[in-house]
Design an enzyme around this catalytic site. Structure first.
Site, PDB file in Angstrom:
ATOM      1  CG  ASP A   1      46.891  39.775  44.850  1.00  0.00           C
ATOM      2  OD1 ASP A   1      47.283  38.803  44.157  1.00  0.00           O
ATOM      3  OD2 ASP A   1      47.233  40.945  44.597  1.00  0.00           O
TER       4      ASP A   1
HETATM    5  C1  BGC Z   1      49.064  40.067  41.713  1.00  0.00           C
HETATM    6  C2  BGC Z   1      47.711  39.834  41.100  1.00  0.00           C
HETATM    7  C3  BGC Z   1      47.764  38.627  40.212  1.00  0.00           C
HETATM    8  C4  BGC Z   1      48.229  37.444  41.017  1.00  0.00           C
HETATM    9  C5  BGC Z   1      48.290  36.168  40.221  1.00  0.00           C
HETATM   10  C6  BGC Z   1      49.605  38.824  42.381  1.00  0.00           C
HETATM   11  O1  BGC Z   1      50.914  39.022  42.734  1.00  0.00           O
HETATM   12  O2  BGC Z   1      48.998  41.107  42.644  1.00  0.00           O
HETATM   13  O3  BGC Z   1      47.308  40.958  40.375  1.00  0.00           O
HETATM   14  O4  BGC Z   1      46.502  38.409  39.648  1.00  0.00           O
HETATM   15  O5  BGC Z   1      49.525  37.711  41.522  1.00  0.00           O
HETATM   16  O6  BGC Z   1      49.296  36.201  39.289  1.00  0.00           O
END
Ligand code: BGC
Length: 826
Positions: free
Chosen positions: A268
């Site tokens: 993530d």
């Molecule tokens: C989220 C993800 C997301 C990523 C990119 C993170 O903060 O938890 O679900 O895909 O950001 O935007």
């Protein structure tokens, strides 16, 4: 590395070496032969191996972490390719409810609304829309679907995921992934695993036992792998003491060895914590930058703290997926054009199919009379989607008020009132000394604008100051001090940057923040500092008070009294990065509903909320329609359901508790949100409705609940042993006078033969049926062996729950109409 034969055997042998090197990881289970065996990646094609052999170390490393995109499409992530070898750059976009880039896209209903339709075929079409649009909008990888189960009603991302039930979530994720990937976009199932809340999401250590993990959260991830998901996103949190993004039990033992995943695992965003540990545990790619998998990885390779084969293994996983999707060697098929019309049609269909009618007394719905009051801020403003990374720039969005007007027709009278002012009113000039225009202040590039004056308050009151500002960075948020107290301080953390939902964004796109203070009668100091930064900025300072709120409620009461029917839109605006602190409607909405229903009981409350809501006002309403975040076609869908153009086809995919004291994580801080950074999943396998059944606690509305405008009978149950599971056959008849949607659900009870903890009853299958008035359908629902099995931690495997098992067919987990018995044989 030279010849491909020796390279292939190296890749195979590598698995065993890694198993030895990492045998001591703090695991989810003690190592057993079944678990700890670390098989090499099976399917690295010779052409992928040949490609790896041509890559320099720097090129390999560049494929394993994110970088800045030279283009400006606005997606979340970018990985540069290796042009000389025909490896294309990858663009990775969120997300669950449509493609999130700078350009417009179809803003689909939130996944929880899709899930409410209990219809995997619809999930496939939802995926197809995103798959095609993602490709059309220049993307290669979708950072979705999200399948973390709904474990707590407070979790900020409950709208982005499907349900509290592992079977339903598994069916839906598999179908959606097939839809996405069938269009050539690589899907990323997220967030692996146990990312069931936003509070402390980057640090919390989830303590969960092996049986619980396999029977609940992991099932949908496994289904995604079986459906061929190209990528997996590791979660922020820790699991049993180790960050998910460097957990060998999760990333290697379960994902690779047990499930045979052959795609790649990315972090993530900013969820990496180490280089060597993470890579050897099974992480392949760091996003969105290279803090650990950039220069640090090169150093580790050079000083041999990681073997280059480890790097090759990760690169091989990425390239294997690109190869599978035909993206290597400049052979990618041309990108399609967007089909906005088709996207809008699916968005509308999903919003209608998932619309969940929770209550309907005395035929309040469908609406008939042409004298309707539309109340609530989200009646007038379109509430399309939640905030955070799930926000999509919609093609268009109409307000429910307009849609209701159109549908009610010419002769109808449709009035409206805000009921609550979300964005505030300008500060009264008479109260300011010196006076200034708080509306649309522009601050030039590099300039600073300041105000240092007095605000005089005629009566003591609660003031909510609302600031609207254009700066994208929280650091440039204008500073406002009342009596020396800073009202909108910037709190460190990723959550600060979120915007896009109803609450954090004004209708014209400016960021919004609110702060409530009590002001005594008299004069207060007011200081404002706003900086223009590199691009200049625009801001407004507004307010509401107890007195303005009372006026807004009084206006709503007036229009409610004069109307035959009221449709009152209530909202709750969720975003990733933060949890709710209560399941009550936020702000003063409960008072608004009480005031309106007191003068007009023919009130339908439409809920644009993310998850479960408590409803102390329920008994005073005529109807309650749960629409969640309905996407860009939400207004039309809501109007269609309200007027009965279609049957409300949705059923709850999560139990709604009565209040904050009666749900699976209530009153136990260790269970939620955790104590000293540690959280115990001590409810075990009793998640969601399973907990309400085990504890004998009545929910406000049970899992699977949802009313139709017609009625159904359930008859002729028969259960027989079939295909390692059970076939459950029964007849559903539409006993009403109009066409409607039934969602019969099959539940199954405990096995007498298992000496393991078991749930009282579990969803074994379901079917969505559209039946004309008087029509009946005989259906067979198969309960698969997996659903009839429990995870046995002593052998680290599934154990089939043989013997006689009770089977129920019903309209919800608490409305069980038929009961029979099946014999499960091993
Ligand atoms: C989220 C993800 C997301 C990523 C990119 C993170 O903060 O938890 O679900 O895909 O950001 O935007």
């Amino acid at each position: 590395m030279t010849d491909t034969v020796s390279r292939r055997s190296t890749l195979r042998l590598l698995g065993a070496a890694i198993a030895v090197a990492t045998a001591a990881t703090g695991g989810l289970t003690p190592p057993s032969r079944a678990w700890a065996q670390d098989k090499p990646d099976a399917g690295v094609a010779p052409r992928v191996e040949a490609l790896i052999a041509k890559l320099t170390l720097d090129e390999k490393i560049s494929l394993l972490h994110g970088a800045t995109d030279p283009a400006t499409l606005g997606q979340a992530g970018y990985v540069p390719g290796v042009k000389r070898l025909g490896i294309p750059p990858l663009r990775l976009a969120d997300g669950p409810a449509g493609v999130r880039v700078t350009k417009h896209a179809t803003a689909l209903p939130a996944p929880v609304l899709l899930a409410s339709a209990f219809d995997p075929a619809l999930a496939r079409r939802y995926g197809q829309v995103i798959g095609r649009e993602g490709r059309a909008l220049g993307q290669d990888v979708l950072l979705s679907p999200m399948v973390n189960l709904i474990r707590t009603p407070y979790a900020g991302r409950n709208f982005e995921t499907f349900s509290e039930d592992p079977l339903l979530s598994s069916d839906l994720v598999a179908a959606e992934i097939e839809g996405i990937q069938g269009e050539g976009l690589i899907a990323t199932v997220k967030h692996y695993a146990m990312n069931n809340q936003e509070k402390d999401r980057t640090t919390v250590d989830v303590r969960i036992d092996e049986q619980t993990m396999h029977e609940t959260e992991l099932r949908a991830f496994e289904a995604a792998v079986r459906a061929g998901a190209g990528a997996v996103m590791g979660a922020y949190n820790k699991v049993n003491g180790t960050y998910a993004c460097e957990s060998k039990p999760l990333l290697t033992d379960i994902l690779r060895t047990r499930w045979g995943f052959d795609g790649w695992v990315m972090t993530d965003w900013h969820a990496a914590h180490s280089t060597v540990n993470a890579l050897t545990a099974g992480l392949d790619m760091e996003m969105p930058d290279g803090a650990y998998f950039g220069a640090a990885l090169k150093t580790a390779a050079q000083d041999r703290s990681v073997l280059e084969q480890h790097i090759d293994r990760a690169v091989g996983r990425v390239l294997t997926v690109l190869d599978r999707f035909g993206l290597l060697g400049g052979k990618a098929s041309p990108r399609p054009a967007r089909d906005a019309e088709a996207g809008a049609a699916v968005a509308l269909e999903v919003a209608k199919a998932g619309a969940t009618l929770l209550r309907n007394e005395q035929g309040t719905l469908p609406l008939t009379a042409g004298n309707i009051a539309v109340i609530g801020p989200t009646g007038t403003l379109p509430f399309v989607s939640g905030g955070g990374s799930a926000h999509v720039v919609p093609d268009h969005a109409d307000s429910p008020l307009d849609a209701i007007r159109v549908r009610a027709g010419r002769g109808a009278k449709v009035t409206s009132a805000l009921g609550e002012d979300l964005y505030g009113k300008p500060l009264p000039a008479s109260a300011l000394s010196p006076d200034f225009t708080s509306e649309g202040q522009g601050v030039g590039t590099g300039k600073t604008w300041t105000y240092d004056g007095k605000l005089t308050v005629a009566e003591a009151d609660e003031w909510t100051f609302v600031i609207h500002y254009s700066a994208a960075s929280a650091a440039l948020r204008p500073k406002v001090l009342v009596d020396g107290k800073e009202l909108f301080p910037v709190k460190p953390g990723y959550g600060e940057w979120f915007s896009g939902g109803l609450i954090y964004t004004a209708p014209d796109g400016l960021n919004v923040r609110r702060a409530t203070v009590r002001l005594t009668k008299g004069t207060h100091t007011l200081k404002i500092t706003a900086k223009g930064g590199d691009t200049g900025q625009l801001f407004r300072l507004r307010h509401t008070t107890g007195a303005t709120r009372a006026k807004d409620v009084a206006a709503a009461v007036r229009v409610a009294r004069a109307a035959r029917h009221v449709v009152l839109f209530a909202y709750e605006d969720a975003t990733e990065g933060q949890d709710r602190t209560s399941i009550a409607l936020p702000g003063h909405q409960e008072e608004l509903i009480e005031a309106v229903t007191a003068v007009n009981p023919r009130t339908t409350v439409v809920l644009n909320t993310s998850s479960a809501t408590s409803m102390p006002w329920l008994a005073r309403t005529g109807a309650v329609l749960q629409m969640y975040y309905p996407g860009q076609e939400g207004a039309a869908a809501t109007a269609a359901v309200l007027f009965g153009d279609c049957d409300p086809g949705g059923r709850l995919t999560q139990s709604f508790p009565v209040d904050d004291d009666r749900h699976p994580v209530a009153g136990d801080a260790a269970r939620y949100p955790g104590v000293d950074g540690r959280e115990e999943y001590s409810e075990g396998i009793h998640l969601g409705y399973r907990w309400y059944d085990a504890e004998g606690v009545p929910p406000l509305f049970p899992f699977g609940h949802g009313l139709s405008y017609t009625s159904f009978s359930y008859e002729d149950l028969s259960v027989r042993t079939a295909g390692g599971g059970l076939d459950v056959a029964f007849t559903v008849r539409n006993t009403g006078r109009r066409a409607g949607v039934a969602v019969p659900q099959v539940y199954v009870g405990k096995s007498p033969d298992l000496r393991l903890d078991q749930v009282v009853r579990v969803l074994g299958g379901y079917r969505r049926l559209s039946l004309r008035a008087g029509e009946q359908r005989h259906v067979t629902v198969h309960i698969a062996a997996r659903t009839l099995s429990s995870w046995d931690p002593t052998v680290h495997d599934w154990a089939l729950g043989t013997g006689p098992r009770t089977v129920w067919v019903g309209a919800s987990s608490r409305d069980l109409r038929l009961r029979g018995r099946g014999d499960v044989r091993g």
